[in-house]
Scaffold this motif. Structure first.
Motif: not given
Length: 226
Positions: A18-20, A91, A149, A151, A154
């Protein structure tokens, strides 16, 4: 919200679930500059502070001992690395962790000083940093609860901003202000600068400047002003 609107062209992303993580010219520039200053500080020596005595011609020299020098240099390097991490992380939770670490090492940089006024200022700054850790992590938790999220990539792709996201962003801002020691919490941190120990004292101020710049970008991503 387009990441490129704030940081420039997107070089690429590093998906970690989920972390981009993402890289732009803005983040790379901030990280490289911070690493450069950290390197220069790590190879620098401290100055001898000269204090003038009121009503006489005598001057008092305040120097930094070897053990104190080693402690300050080590913590200054940690502060520079933590600030660099805050510049490139994608993040939000990692950003808050780096912020908390910066606040801790800032206190440590002056913890070996044998000046009552400086230690009192560091103690007061520590109290503010500990109290502001609650809205700092609380704001990130509220944003996670309302969006699912942490991120930043995101969050930037979301089309709307809910009231809870705005509330979380406000708490996050309060926490960042307290941890970095900016207005209205700058008074105690400014008193810490009265001690000898440059350039190690400079890293305290430099990390705050860089963190505030990155924090502005993050808040713009969350509340989608642009």
């Amino acid at each position: 919200m387009d990441i490129a609107n704030l940081g420039g062209d997107l070089f690429g992303v590093i998906p970690l679930g989920d972390i981009v993580l993402y890289l732009t010219p803005f983040h790379l520039f901030m990280a490289v500059v911070m690493l450069l200053f950290t390197f220069l500080i790590s190879i620098s020596k401290t100055e001898t502070q000269v204090e003038a005595s009121f009503g006489s011609l005598e001057d008092k020299k305040v120097s930094v001992g070897l053990s104190e020098f080693k402690q300050r240099r080590f913590l200054s390097i940690i502060c520079g690395i933590a600030t660099t991490g805050a510049m490139i992380t994608g993040d939000l939770f990692n950003f808050t962790l780096f912020m908390a670490l910066i606040g801790i090492v800032n206190i440590g940089i002056v913890s070996a000083v044998k000046q009552t006024s400086v230690l009192n200022a560091a103690y007061q700054y520590g109290l503010i940093a500990m109290m502001c850790s609650l809205p700092l992590f609380g704001g990130a938790a509220i944003i996670l609860a309302s969006t699912g999220t942490l991120s930043l990539f995101e969050l930037a792709n979301l089309t709307t901003t809910s009231p809870m996201m705005i509330f979380g962003a406000i708490l996050l801002l309060i926490g960042i202000m307290g941890e970095s020691g900016v207005a209205p919490f700058f008074a105690t941190k400014a008193e810490m600068f009265r001690t000898a120990g440059s350039p190690f004292i400079v890293i305290i101020h430099l990390s705050s400047l860089f963190v505030i710049i990155r924090a502005i970008e993050i808040l713009l991503i969350i509340i989608k002003v642009i």
